[in-house]
Design a protein around this motif. Sequence first.
Motif, PDB file in Angstrom:
ATOM      1  N   ASN A   1       4.523  11.409  39.151  1.00 16.46           N
ATOM      2  CA  ASN A   1       3.323  10.613  39.419  1.00 16.46           C
ATOM      3  C   ASN A   1       2.277  11.354  40.257  1.00 16.46           C
ATOM      4  O   ASN A   1       1.555  12.194  39.723  1.00 16.46           O
ATOM      5  N   SER A   2       2.186  11.110  41.567  1.00 17.82           N
ATOM      6  CA  SER A   2       1.159  11.754  42.388  1.00 17.82           C
ATOM      7  C   SER A   2       1.605  13.108  42.928  1.00 17.82           C
ATOM      8  O   SER A   2       0.840  13.772  43.634  1.00 17.82           O
ATOM      9  N   GLN A   3       2.837  13.516  42.617  1.00 14.11           N
ATOM     10  CA  GLN A   3       3.294  14.855  42.994  1.00 14.11           C
ATOM     11  C   GLN A   3       2.693  15.857  42.012  1.00 14.11           C
ATOM     12  O   GLN A   3       2.827  15.703  40.803  1.00 14.11           O
ATOM     13  N   ILE A   4       2.043  16.883  42.532  1.00 11.37           N
ATOM     14  CA  ILE A   4       1.381  17.871  41.683  1.00 11.37           C
ATOM     15  C   ILE A   4       2.378  18.901  41.170  1.00 11.37           C
ATOM     16  O   ILE A   4       2.426  19.216  39.977  1.00 11.37           O
TER      17      ILE A   4
ATOM     18  N   SER B   1      -1.147  12.989  38.828  1.00  8.63           N
ATOM     19  CA  SER B   1      -1.347  14.391  38.443  1.00  8.63           C
ATOM     20  C   SER B   1      -0.411  14.704  37.286  1.00  8.63           C
ATOM     21  O   SER B   1       0.680  14.124  37.177  1.00  8.63           O
ATOM     22  N   ALA B   2      -0.839  15.620  36.415  1.00 10.02           N
ATOM     23  CA  ALA B   2       0.007  16.052  35.294  1.00 10.02           C
ATOM     24  C   ALA B   2      -0.099  17.559  35.136  1.00 10.02           C
ATOM     25  O   ALA B   2      -1.080  18.178  35.555  1.00 10.02           O
ATOM     26  N   GLN B   3       0.940  18.131  34.535  1.00  9.32           N
ATOM     27  CA  GLN B   3       0.969  19.589  34.324  1.00  9.32           C
ATOM     28  C   GLN B   3       1.783  19.916  33.072  1.00  9.32           C
ATOM     29  O   GLN B   3       2.833  19.324  32.823  1.00  9.32           O
TER      30      GLN B   3
ATOM     31  N   LEU C   1      -4.048  10.938  30.762  1.00  7.97           N
ATOM     32  CA  LEU C   1      -3.974  12.105  31.646  1.00  7.97           C
ATOM     33  C   LEU C   1      -2.977  13.126  31.104  1.00  7.97           C
ATOM     34  O   LEU C   1      -3.267  14.333  31.061  1.00  7.97           O
ATOM     35  N   VAL C   2      -1.801  12.676  30.701  1.00  7.78           N
ATOM     36  CA  VAL C   2      -0.776  13.579  30.173  1.00  7.78           C
ATOM     37  C   VAL C   2      -1.275  14.278  28.911  1.00  7.78           C
ATOM     38  O   VAL C   2      -1.100  15.497  28.733  1.00  7.78           O
ATOM     39  N   GLU C   3      -1.916  13.523  28.028  1.00  5.34           N
ATOM     40  CA  GLU C   3      -2.406  14.087  26.758  1.00  5.34           C
ATOM     41  C   GLU C   3      -3.532  15.090  26.989  1.00  5.34           C
ATOM     42  O   GLU C   3      -3.546  16.175  26.402  1.00  5.34           O
ATOM     43  N   VAL C   4      -4.473  14.734  27.845  1.00  5.99           N
ATOM     44  CA  VAL C   4      -5.604  15.636  28.102  1.00  5.99           C
ATOM     45  C   VAL C   4      -5.132  16.900  28.814  1.00  5.99           C
ATOM     46  O   VAL C   4      -5.636  17.999  28.549  1.00  5.99           O
ATOM     47  N   THR C   5      -4.142  16.766  29.693  1.00  6.38           N
ATOM     48  CA  THR C   5      -3.613  17.952  30.379  1.00  6.38           C
ATOM     49  C   THR C   5      -3.006  18.921  29.375  1.00  6.38           C
ATOM     50  O   THR C   5      -3.201  20.142  29.476  1.00  6.38           O
TER      51      THR C   5
END
Length: 289
Positions: free
Chosen positions: A112-115, A270-272, A163-167
């Motif tokens: 989630n909010s962990q980068i 955040s997503a990566q 967010l996940v898809e755009v990342t």
Amino acid sequence: MVLNRNDKCWCKSDLKYKNCHMEFDEKLKKLKKEGNIIPSHNIIKTKEQIEGIKESAKINNAVLDLVSENIKIGMTTDDIDKLVHDFTISQGATPAPLGYGGFPKSLCTSINSQICHGIPSKDVVLKDGDIINIDVSTIYNGYYSDASRMFMLGNVTENAKKLVEVTKECLYKGIEAVKPWGHLGDIGAAIAEHAHKNGYSVVRDFGGHGIGLQFHEDPFVFHIGSKNKGMILVPGMVFTIEPMINEGTYELYIDAENEWTSYTDDGKLSAQWEHMILVTEDGVEILSK
């Protein structure tokens, strides 16, 4: 060391320099005279090294496939760590994060909010609606590989899905920007453009990195940048592209207790996604994903 035309090439191919990297080096010299930053020979991988890195990457990919098959709501992140550790060891390999700089586990689990750099724990249980990055790195026969994937658990919000898809799209925009004899800055420029177009920010404190003979090598791969700037990209370079994209601000803080895990400063998601790539004569080859 200055090589003569008939000396064996520095890349250990056993070919004469004139039949191997002489023309390549002349091109680098010309680019350097024009004011460009050029890579040193020690970050350009030989054929033998590339083959070793690819074998490591096969195991790294298999580890992430195993996680994909088993990750579920109700697991702890420590359960995932055990799964990754045991499988990696069973393949005759070593989890690269374990003990690296004092890191206590075999992978990073960032929720989630962990980068990034989330530490697996028996106390962290995966819940419905979580998004999580699983970052796996492997050492096999002395060669390193690295990749990460995002997972969406259960009923994830539309905002989180986007967010996940755009990342992931940002990652592939960065990969598409890699061209032999292009510039490192092209990668960050492509990533940042796509992220900002979608209303997101790009983390600046962390980036991709050279890899293969060590866990982290040159060059540092910024996920923001300017086109036609930065180091020249040449065939034989191996590095990761791993954009961290935030819903809100790019600013972050690091957990004061464990000194590893980074969080978004505003508490938003955040997503990566991360792939390890090889620059080739005509483009790029994805080695681990």
